[in-house]
Design a protein around this motif. Structure first.
Motif, mmCIF file in Angstrom:
data_model
loop_
_atom_site.group_PDB
_atom_site.id
_atom_site.type_symbol
_atom_site.label_atom_id
_atom_site.label_comp_id
_atom_site.label_asym_id
_atom_site.label_seq_id
_atom_site.Cartn_x
_atom_site.Cartn_y
_atom_site.Cartn_z
ATOM 1 N N ARG A 100 -8.035 -2.181 -13.897
ATOM 2 C CA ARG A 100 -7.428 -1.411 -12.800
ATOM 3 C C ARG A 100 -6.589 -0.228 -13.296
ATOM 4 O O ARG A 100 -6.606 0.844 -12.649
ATOM 5 N N SER B 254 -11.210 2.149 -4.746
ATOM 6 C CA SER B 254 -10.493 3.344 -5.163
ATOM 7 C C SER B 254 -9.169 2.841 -5.738
ATOM 8 O O SER B 254 -9.118 1.743 -6.285
ATOM 9 N N CYS B 255 -8.133 3.631 -5.609
ATOM 10 C CA CYS B 255 -6.840 3.186 -6.124
ATOM 11 C C CYS B 255 -5.741 3.705 -5.216
ATOM 12 O O CYS B 255 -5.762 4.874 -4.826
ATOM 13 N N LEU B 256 -4.798 2.847 -4.888
ATOM 14 C CA LEU B 256 -3.669 3.248 -4.051
ATOM 15 C C LEU B 256 -2.945 4.440 -4.661
ATOM 16 O O LEU B 256 -2.590 5.397 -3.963
ATOM 17 N N VAL B 257 -2.758 4.397 -5.975
ATOM 18 C CA VAL B 257 -1.984 5.429 -6.655
ATOM 19 C C VAL B 257 -2.825 6.692 -6.886
ATOM 20 O O VAL B 257 -2.299 7.800 -6.948
ATOM 21 N N LEU C 157 -8.417 2.844 -13.138
ATOM 22 C CA LEU C 157 -8.594 3.476 -11.823
ATOM 23 C C LEU C 157 -7.364 4.332 -11.535
ATOM 24 O O LEU C 157 -7.476 5.465 -11.065
ATOM 25 N N ALA C 158 -6.201 3.757 -11.808
ATOM 26 C CA ALA C 158 -4.949 4.469 -11.514
ATOM 27 C C ALA C 158 -4.860 5.764 -12.313
ATOM 28 O O ALA C 158 -4.380 6.786 -11.812
ATOM 29 N N PRO D 132 0.841 4.643 -12.934
ATOM 30 C CA PRO D 132 0.788 3.205 -13.221
ATOM 31 C C PRO D 132 -0.001 2.419 -12.189
ATOM 32 O O PRO D 132 0.108 2.660 -10.986
ATOM 33 N N CYS D 133 -0.777 1.475 -12.672
ATOM 34 C CA CYS D 133 -1.392 0.497 -11.767
ATOM 35 C C CYS D 133 -0.308 -0.503 -11.409
ATOM 36 O O CYS D 133 0.281 -1.132 -12.291
ATOM 37 N N ILE D 134 -0.038 -0.647 -10.102
ATOM 38 C CA ILE D 134 1.014 -1.574 -9.674
ATOM 39 C C ILE D 134 0.440 -2.950 -9.322
ATOM 40 O O ILE D 134 1.142 -3.796 -8.769
ATOM 41 N N ALA D 135 -0.842 -3.140 -9.638
ATOM 42 C CA ALA D 135 -1.488 -4.462 -9.487
ATOM 43 C C ALA D 135 -1.483 -4.956 -8.040
ATOM 44 O O ALA D 135 -1.433 -6.162 -7.791
ATOM 45 N N CYS D 136 -1.537 -4.012 -7.090
ATOM 46 C CA CYS D 136 -1.467 -4.385 -5.677
ATOM 47 C C CYS D 136 -2.807 -4.861 -5.117
ATOM 48 O O CYS D 136 -2.844 -5.546 -4.094
ATOM 49 N N ASN D 137 -3.901 -4.472 -5.753
ATOM 50 C CA ASN D 137 -5.282 -4.785 -5.324
ATOM 51 C C ASN D 137 -5.683 -4.108 -4.015
ATOM 52 O O ASN D 137 -6.790 -4.336 -3.523
ATOM 53 N N GLN D 138 -4.795 -3.320 -3.432
ATOM 54 C CA GLN D 138 -5.039 -2.851 -2.066
ATOM 55 C C GLN D 138 -6.257 -1.954 -1.919
ATOM 56 O O GLN D 138 -6.974 -2.046 -0.938
ATOM 57 N N ALA D 139 -6.473 -1.069 -2.906
ATOM 58 C CA ALA D 139 -7.606 -0.146 -2.758
ATOM 59 C C ALA D 139 -8.752 -0.499 -3.701
ATOM 60 O O ALA D 139 -9.821 0.085 -3.602
ATOM 61 N N CYS D 140 -8.528 -1.453 -4.600
ATOM 62 C CA CYS D 140 -9.625 -1.830 -5.519
ATOM 63 C C CYS D 140 -10.251 -3.143 -5.057
ATOM 64 O O CYS D 140 -11.211 -3.142 -4.289
HETATM 65 FE FE1 SF4 Z 1 -3.927 -0.922 -9.433
HETATM 66 FE FE2 SF4 Z 1 -3.384 -1.083 -6.813
HETATM 67 FE FE3 SF4 Z 1 -4.734 0.989 -7.861
HETATM 68 FE FE4 SF4 Z 1 -5.889 -1.400 -7.675
HETATM 69 S S1 SF4 Z 1 -5.223 -0.134 -5.968
HETATM 70 S S2 SF4 Z 1 -5.956 -0.022 -9.408
HETATM 71 S S3 SF4 Z 1 -4.175 -2.698 -8.155
HETATM 72 S S4 SF4 Z 1 -2.611 0.448 -8.245
#
Ligand code: SF4
Ligand code: NAP
Length: 675
Positions: free
Chosen positions: A312, A353-356, A315-316, A334-342
């Protein structure tokens, strides 16, 4: 001298050398299924330009029965070879290396054709698998091997054979899923026959100068999982069978222990991989929650692995490694490990995709090109919507000024970061701070932007966010009633018995905040492992503690209420909602649904149930916290419109309902790409 000497050191594999120790781990992005091979190629090429050492594609099926879903990408025809060649050529042209993951899902395949060692249905799939006979097993092996041959023909530098996470090969290894009594079941020698045979025959097929990564489950986190001794024995046999690298997997998909969510400590499982170091002579890779160069360097320099896998985080920020090489780690999104967009997208049938970074997987569509006309742009609100607009607009060459009445940037992210398990939000706010400075964005804090202030700009963006919704409950003006802002921002103290009104994302967050005291388990690995019942694999099969989860006692008695009669947290993230629910349940939070809020008094919160307002009940509470959602703060936008000044309204100021940072950042980035 670099700050990351271990991470940036080359890795000599004999016949080829990886330029550094960073692997981009496999992710199911859904891109391959679009059949837009230019788009797939650009996704990987962008990461190749970012200097990652080796990439692994999303899982590619070897046949219909083994594919994760009907319609999922496979590598079974000459046309597939030609399509994948577009990707490998683009990656190589950009100086990268790429391996294709072969994923046979076994009983995790989401379809009626799924097959497995034994007809044992998975708890996370509605489809019972058919038990394979001897011919069926031979077909699976030869299909996997043929797929590896095609991957080589398509120009890949290697393959990764997926043998962990509870997929097909993993299902043979443990008695949890393998009940066979023939030569493929029973003793451990028999149970590991299939993975070893797959690697041996794959090596025969592809010859010597081709990378074979074997993804091996180091800790199953399911009942009757592998022992440490079995894991080591398998790894040694896999090496003998011809693997080039062992990549370690953590936990089966059906495990009820979080392994990658934001509340999992950084590098939480590196200690597990370390147990394999010295037991095999080929390189070993570790993964899970490694999201900064500092963490990667720490993991490698302390001998936990030869290489790190980051999925992830790629992706960020596609340029994670390049920025580390250039000593610009603070600029890595940074990937915040939220999983929201991946992962939540993947499991929702959408492209990842990626939230960030909304450009992830949209590289060919969301293009940030230099602006034709340079403009002066005012942005009101330094939350995620305003900041993402500012960064993209500045990247395009515009002159950007951001106003916020607060004394720090970040908006609601500053509340999220107070919640135990959401410490990653600190890093996100730090990144925005570093980037606005880097991009030359002018930030005016402690500044109330007015209609007068905003006159004269070429473009005005209103990202003023949200205001708490007023639920209009009689008695809500009492001293015992507070908003989530009082609790998370102003640190208002509460008593031991608390009722939380509203079970959306913020109601869950506030409850999590209230039941904790002292260190967050996310920052204390032993405490986190005890909380979730993770044990040393050398002591307990599969890494499950026989005592189960042992959380600290809750700091407060919390009741979390909602008017809907549905399950609490139903609308939270697909892949993380269960974790939030389980975490609160462990802390004895009481979930009460289907309520009407009648009134609040000194005794607590009075509710009734159902349309007929029956069963009047007092929820005894010292304090009541309002988390009843939000409404857009449009006051400035309305004032501008009244003066005839055009503006763009984005983020929560646009639509507050179930607003989250993902939508805010995506909207801001896309708007700025067009200004
Ligand atoms: Fe990380 Fe959240 Fe982006 Fe997935 S959506 S790559 S968990 S920051
Ligand atoms: P939300 O998800 O919209 O939830 C609001 C809650 O309030 C619901 O449980 C709703 O349930 C209840 N509610 C709605 N109207 C009400 C009324 N008139 N009276 C009483 N209760 C009412 O909003 P949120 O929890 O504020 O979260 C907003 C978004 O931010 C979410 O997408 C969330 O994922 C994200 N989020 C943000 C943060 C942050 O720190 N900024 C943190 C976590 C999550 P009923 O209608 O059933 O009562």
């Amino acid at each position: 001298m670099t700050a990351y000497p271990h991470m940036l050191a080359p890795l000599d594999l004999g016949f080829t050398t990886l330029k550094n120790r960073v692997l981009m781990g496999s992710m199911h992005t859904g891109l391959e299924e679009t059949k837009d091979w230019n788009r797939v190629a650009e996704f990987y090429a962008e990461r190749a330009r970012g200097e990652v050492g080796l990439m692994v594609t999303g899982g590619i099926g070897p046949n219909l029965e083994g594919s994760v879903l009907p319609g999922a990408a496979m590598m079974t025809t000459d046309e597939d070879v030609a399509n994948h060649a577009i990707v490998t050529e683009r990656v190589h042209a950009n100086g990268g290396k790429i391996a294709m993951q072969i994923l046979h899902a076994g009983r995790y395949a989401y379809g009626p054709m799924c097959v497995a060692p034994s007809p044992v249905k998975s708890p996370i799939s509605p489809f019972p698998p058919a038990e394979l006979d001897e011919d069926g097993i031979e077909k699976q092996i030869s299909d996997i091997v043929a797929t590896a041959g095609r991957a080589k023909a398509a120009g890949y530098d290697g393959v990764e054979i997926m043998g962990s996470e509870g997929y097909f090969l993993n299902q043979f290894l443990v008695t949890h899923t393998n009940k066979r009594t023939d030569r493929w079941g029973g003793s451990y020698e028999n149970r590991m026959r299939l993975p070893v045979e797959v690697v041996r025959r794959t090596r025969e097929e592809v010859g010597t100068d081709f990378i074979i990564i074997y993804r091996l489950s180091m800790i199953d986190l399911v009942p009757n999982g592998s022992t440490y001794e079995e894991v080591v024995q398998l790894a040694q046999e896999i090496e003998k069978a011809g693997a080039t690298i062992i990549n370690t997997g953590i936990g089966w998909h059906e495990a009820r222990i979080p392994t990658i969510a934001t509340s999992v400590p950084r590098a939480a499982f590196a200690w597990v991989t370390k147990k394999l170091m010295g037991k095999v002579s080929i390189p070993v890779i570790t993964s899970n929650r490694i999201n900064t160069p500092e963490v990667a360097e720490e993991v490698l320099s302390t001998g936990c692995a030869d290489m790190v896998s980051l999925a992830r985080p790629m992706l960020a920020d596609a340029h994670f490694v390049r920025k580390a090489m250039e000593e610009k780690a603070a600029h890595i999104a940074p990937c915040i490990a939220c999983n929201q967009a991946c992962l939540d997208h993947t499991f929702g049938g959408k492209i990842s995709s990626c939230l960030v970074n909304p450009r992830a997987c949209y590289e060919t569509e969301l293009v940030v090109a230099p602006a034709g006309t340079k403009k002066s742009i005012a942005i009101v609100g330094a939350g995620p919507a305003g900041l993402s607009t500012a960064l993209t607009a500045a990247e395009r060459g515009h002159s950007v000024t951001v106003f916020d009445r607060a004394d720090e940037i970040g908006g609601q992210l500053n509340m999220a970061k107070q919640v135990p398990g959401k410490e990653e939000f600190w890093g996100l706010v730090d990144w925005y701070r570093a980037m606005v400075a880097e991009m030359g964005v002018t930030v005016k804090l402690n500044t109330e932007a007015t209609v007068e202030t905003l006159k004269g700009y070429d473009e005005v963006i209103i990202a003023t966010g949200v205001l708490p919704r007023d639920p209009g409950i009689p008695g809500q003006d009492g001293d015992n009633v507070h908003s989530y802002i009082d609790v998370l921002r102003h640190k208002t103290e509460t008593g031991k018995r608390v009722a939380v009104i509203g079970a959306g994302g913020i109601g869950f967050d506030v409850s999590e905040y209230l039941v904790h005291e002292g260190d967050s388990p996310t920052e204390n690995l032993p405490a986190w492992m005890a909380e979730w019942g993770v044990a040393d694999t050398e002591e307990h099969r599969g890494g499950l503690s026989p005592q189960g989860p042992q959380p600290e006692a809750p700091a407060r008695n919390v009741t979390l209420l909602q008017r809907k009669a549905e399950k609490h947290g139903k609308r939270l993230g697909k892949t993380t909602g269960w974790i939030h629910r389980a975490a609160l349940k462990m802390k004895d939070v009481e979930f009460v649904g289907g309520v009407n809020y009648e009134r609040i008094d000194a005794d607590g919160l009075h509710v009734s149930f159902g349309e007929a307002r029956e069963n009047p009940t007092l929820i005894e509470a010292d304090d009541i916290i309002m988390c009843a959602g939000q409404v857009p703060d449009r006051s400035l936008a309305d004032a501008l419109e009244a003066e005839g000044i055009a503006c763009h309204v984005i983020g929560g100021a646009d639509v507050a309902a179930e607003l989250d940072a993902k939508r805010a950042i995506d909207q801001g980035t896309r708007l700025a790409a067009t200004l």
